[in-house]
Design a protein around this motif. Structure first.
Motif, PDB file in Angstrom:
ATOM      1  N   GLU A  55       0.830  -1.199   0.000  1.00 48.74           N
ATOM      2  CA  GLU A  55       0.000   0.000   0.000  1.00 48.74           C
ATOM      3  C   GLU A  55       0.867   1.252   0.000  1.00 48.74           C
ATOM      4  O   GLU A  55       0.543   2.244  -0.668  1.00 48.74           O
ATOM      5  CB  GLU A  55      -0.924  -0.007   1.220  1.00 48.74           C
ATOM      6  N   PHE A  56       1.964   1.212   0.743  1.00 49.04           N
ATOM      7  CA  PHE A  56       2.878   2.355   0.795  1.00 49.04           C
ATOM      8  C   PHE A  56       3.520   2.584  -0.566  1.00 49.04           C
ATOM      9  O   PHE A  56       3.566   3.719  -1.068  1.00 49.04           O
ATOM     10  CB  PHE A  56       3.944   2.106   1.858  1.00 49.04           C
ATOM     11  N   LYS A  57       3.990   1.520  -1.198  1.00 47.12           N
ATOM     12  CA  LYS A  57       4.630   1.650  -2.510  1.00 47.12           C
ATOM     13  C   LYS A  57       3.636   2.118  -3.563  1.00 47.12           C
ATOM     14  O   LYS A  57       3.980   2.907  -4.456  1.00 47.12           O
ATOM     15  CB  LYS A  57       5.263   0.322  -2.901  1.00 47.12           C
ATOM     16  N   GLY A  65       4.138   9.408  -9.597  1.00 45.04           N
ATOM     17  CA  GLY A  65       4.071   8.964 -10.975  1.00 45.04           C
ATOM     18  C   GLY A  65       5.026   7.847 -11.340  1.00 45.04           C
ATOM     19  O   GLY A  65       5.032   7.381 -12.484  1.00 45.04           O
ATOM     20  N   THR A  66       5.842   7.422 -10.396  1.00 43.48           N
ATOM     21  CA  THR A  66       6.799   6.354 -10.668  1.00 43.48           C
ATOM     22  C   THR A  66       7.291   5.772  -9.358  1.00 43.48           C
ATOM     23  O   THR A  66       7.046   6.325  -8.285  1.00 43.48           O
ATOM     24  CB  THR A  66       8.003   6.894 -11.467  1.00 43.48           C
ATOM     25  N   GLU A  67       7.961   4.643  -9.444  1.00 40.55           N
ATOM     26  CA  GLU A  67       8.519   4.018  -8.261  1.00 40.55           C
ATOM     27  C   GLU A  67       9.834   4.689  -7.877  1.00 40.55           C
ATOM     28  O   GLU A  67      10.592   5.142  -8.731  1.00 40.55           O
ATOM     29  CB  GLU A  67       8.756   2.526  -8.510  1.00 40.55           C
ATOM     30  N   GLY A  68      10.093   4.743  -6.587  1.00 40.43           N
ATOM     31  CA  GLY A  68      11.327   5.331  -6.100  1.00 40.43           C
ATOM     32  C   GLY A  68      11.784   4.631  -4.843  1.00 40.43           C
ATOM     33  O   GLY A  68      11.218   3.616  -4.435  1.00 40.43           O
ATOM     34  N   ALA A 244       5.173   6.262  10.017  1.00 37.10           N
ATOM     35  CA  ALA A 244       5.403   7.171   8.891  1.00 37.10           C
ATOM     36  C   ALA A 244       4.768   6.625   7.624  1.00 37.10           C
ATOM     37  O   ALA A 244       4.179   7.372   6.826  1.00 37.10           O
ATOM     38  CB  ALA A 244       6.901   7.384   8.686  1.00 37.10           C
ATOM     39  N   GLN A 245       4.869   5.317   7.404  1.00 38.28           N
ATOM     40  CA  GLN A 245       4.232   4.716   6.232  1.00 38.28           C
ATOM     41  C   GLN A 245       2.721   4.886   6.276  1.00 38.28           C
ATOM     42  O   GLN A 245       2.082   5.208   5.265  1.00 38.28           O
ATOM     43  CB  GLN A 245       4.582   3.230   6.140  1.00 38.28           C
ATOM     44  N   ALA A 246       2.129   4.691   7.451  1.00 36.25           N
ATOM     45  CA  ALA A 246       0.676   4.800   7.583  1.00 36.25           C
ATOM     46  C   ALA A 246       0.210   6.223   7.268  1.00 36.25           C
ATOM     47  O   ALA A 246      -0.789   6.427   6.561  1.00 36.25           O
ATOM     48  CB  ALA A 246       0.257   4.400   8.992  1.00 36.25           C
ATOM     49  N   VAL A 247       0.917   7.214   7.780  1.00 38.88           N
ATOM     50  CA  VAL A 247       0.554   8.609   7.517  1.00 38.88           C
ATOM     51  C   VAL A 247       0.716   8.927   6.031  1.00 38.88           C
ATOM     52  O   VAL A 247      -0.136   9.579   5.410  1.00 38.88           O
ATOM     53  CB  VAL A 247       1.402   9.564   8.370  1.00 38.88           C
ATOM     54  N   ALA A 248       1.818   8.454   5.445  1.00 43.87           N
ATOM     55  CA  ALA A 248       2.083   8.742   4.034  1.00 43.87           C
ATOM     56  C   ALA A 248       1.043   8.115   3.121  1.00 43.87           C
ATOM     57  O   ALA A 248       0.638   8.724   2.126  1.00 43.87           O
ATOM     58  CB  ALA A 248       3.479   8.250   3.663  1.00 43.87           C
ATOM     59  N   ILE A 249       0.598   6.906   3.432  1.00 45.70           N
ATOM     60  CA  ILE A 249      -0.427   6.250   2.612  1.00 45.70           C
ATOM     61  C   ILE A 249      -1.676   7.127   2.550  1.00 45.70           C
ATOM     62  O   ILE A 249      -2.248   7.354   1.477  1.00 45.70           O
ATOM     63  CB  ILE A 249      -0.755   4.850   3.168  1.00 45.70           C
ATOM     64  N   ALA A 250      -2.098   7.621   3.714  1.00 43.67           N
ATOM     65  CA  ALA A 250      -3.294   8.464   3.754  1.00 43.67           C
ATOM     66  C   ALA A 250      -3.064   9.780   3.016  1.00 43.67           C
ATOM     67  O   ALA A 250      -3.890  10.204   2.194  1.00 43.67           O
ATOM     68  CB  ALA A 250      -3.692   8.725   5.206  1.00 43.67           C
ATOM     69  N   ALA A 251      -1.940  10.434   3.287  1.00 45.25           N
ATOM     70  CA  ALA A 251      -1.692  11.765   2.724  1.00 45.25           C
ATOM     71  C   ALA A 251      -1.466  11.734   1.220  1.00 45.25           C
ATOM     72  O   ALA A 251      -1.997  12.570   0.488  1.00 45.25           O
ATOM     73  CB  ALA A 251      -0.491  12.394   3.425  1.00 45.25           C
ATOM     74  N   LEU A 252      -0.670  10.789   0.750  1.00 49.56           N
ATOM     75  CA  LEU A 252      -0.344  10.731  -0.679  1.00 49.56           C
ATOM     76  C   LEU A 252      -1.558  10.361  -1.527  1.00 49.56           C
ATOM     77  O   LEU A 252      -1.615  10.697  -2.717  1.00 49.56           O
ATOM     78  CB  LEU A 252       0.788   9.729  -0.920  1.00 49.56           C
ATOM     79  N   ASN A 253      -2.533   9.676  -0.923  1.00 47.98           N
ATOM     80  CA  ASN A 253      -3.742   9.288  -1.652  1.00 47.98           C
ATOM     81  C   ASN A 253      -4.869  10.304  -1.533  1.00 47.98           C
ATOM     82  O   ASN A 253      -5.907  10.156  -2.181  1.00 47.98           O
ATOM     83  CB  ASN A 253      -4.251   7.931  -1.148  1.00 47.98           C
ATOM     84  N   ASP A 254      -4.682  11.346  -0.718  1.00 49.73           N
ATOM     85  CA  ASP A 254      -5.751  12.296  -0.442  1.00 49.73           C
ATOM     86  C   ASP A 254      -5.660  13.496  -1.391  1.00 49.73           C
ATOM     87  O   ASP A 254      -5.187  14.579  -1.038  1.00 49.73           O
ATOM     88  CB  ASP A 254      -5.658  12.759   1.018  1.00 49.73           C
TER      89      ASP A 254
END
Length: 382
Positions: A55-57, A65-68, A244-254
């Protein structure tokens, strides 16, 4: 202890000025003053080893827009760059901005690399200097901080692509896009096909600034697969903690919050500029005069505003604000590479910057405090 406190260091500021941390108005960083609302985090994120989840990736790829490669902040990646670039380029020099995030310079100095600089406060001079270096045919890495913090210097994606095409074999163009989220279309990642085809661009992206959550320490690197694999090996399997992963999943998808944040940041930037305007009210053609205070705005939008002015007056302003519990960023001449200046005495006057972060217009106490202290400051400058 020096009177100069670096950006975000409220602990040192509190100890030096005798003002409790919670009473400070911190305008010394370029961090969004309205952070992403941290979601409820499962206990699982704290209990399990933080392998990076699917989910994080996926969230990372959706937003950028790409993997990093993800790390504990871009600082961790910056420290690794001189050693992870291909072995054929281990001894290449690097061309850097004369003013910008100093950890870039420090990391290359630690590897005893040859450093050269381009001016970061003059757009035409910067482009000319970079082009001349490329035209010389010398193999070198090139660092662009785009936009530059604190000077606001920016380069278009097309310009960056053209420079990348002129780089010598084994040389890399490093683009630090820590503040690009306000205009993601200006990222070199926006044309991923060209980015991938060139293969010699490495992009750094910061999570904490736009999302206002610098404390969770999260950053990303994007490059060709060879570089990404080397970085991942150096970083190890647990470079990003579970919360940090949990927060990023929510933020990056919002996407809804992201669009609203860009609008709020624009409003807060305008409001912050207006609060500073009494100090710079005599602005004409980008210049201002206030008694003996001559200044020039370098950047007045985005997550910070920066003015270039006389060092003596800049120190006076910085000190007065700090004594009233407002911390801004003072960039003195020693943080520039002075080799660019033929006249050191003249450089002392010109190469001094004051940078202010943004206030939150919804926080009346913040706005009123800055307004009041600037009014008091004006009286001392008359």
């Amino acid at each position: 202890m020096s009177d100069l406190i670096h950006g975000g260091d409220l602990i040192s500021a509190s100890a030096h000025y005798g003002i409790p941390v919670e009473q400070w108005l911190d305008l010394s960083t370029g961090i969004n003053p309205v952070p992403y609302p941290v979601p409820e985090i499962s206990e699982y994120c704290f209990q399990q080893l933080p392998y990076q989840s699917a989910e994080f990736k996926a969230a990372l790829k959706s937003y950028y827009g790409t993997e990093g490669v993800a790390a504990n902040g871009t600082q961790q990646i910056i420290e690794l760059l001189p050693s992870v670039l291909p072995s054929v380029s281990q001894e290449l020099p690097i061309l850097l901005p004369d003013c910008g995030y100093q950890e870039h310079r420090y990391s290359w100095q630690q590897q005893k690399r040859e450093l050269s600089y381009y001016p970061a406060t003059d757009q035409k001079a910067a482009e000319l200097c970079i082009q001349q270096q490329l035209d010389s045919g010398s193999a070198m890495h090139l660092l662009l901080i785009n936009p530059n913090n604190p000077t606001g210097l920016t380069f278009s994606p097309e310009q960056i692509y053209r420079w990348a095409e002129q780089m010598q074999q084994g040389a890399y163009l490093i683009v630090d896009e820590a503040f690009i989220d306000l205009s993601p279309e200006q990222s070199v990642l926006s044309d991923y096909d060209r980015f991938e085809q060139l293969g010699n661009i490495l992009v750094l992206r910061s999570f904490g600034k736009f999302f206002g959550l610098a404390g969770i320490r999260l950053g990303f690197a994007f490059a060709n697969q060879q570089i990404l694999q080397k970085l991942q090996t150096e970083l190890g399997p647990w470079a990003v903690n579970g919360p940090a992963q949990a927060v990023a999943i929510a933020a990056l998808n919002d996407a809804k919050w992201q669009a609203e944040a860009r609008q709020k940041i624009s409003q807060n930037a305008q409001a912050t500029l207006e609060l500073w305007q009494p100090l710079f009210r005599k602005v004409e053609f980008g210049k201002l005069e206030f008694g003996k205070l001559d200044a020039e705005f370098l950047s007045s939008d985005g997550l910070f505003l920066t003015a270039k002015l006389d060092a003596k007056k800049a120190k006076q302003i910085y000190q007065f604000l700090a004594e009233q519990g407002i911390l801004i960023r003072l960039v003195l001449d020693e943080e520039f590479n002075c080799d660019l200046s033929a006249d050191k005495a003249q450089s002392d006057s010109k190469n001094c910057l004051l940078r202010s972060g943004l206030v939150d217009t919804q926080n009346a106490d913040q706005c009123e405090k800055l307004k009041r202290v600037i009014s008091e400051l004006l009286l001392t400058l008359e």
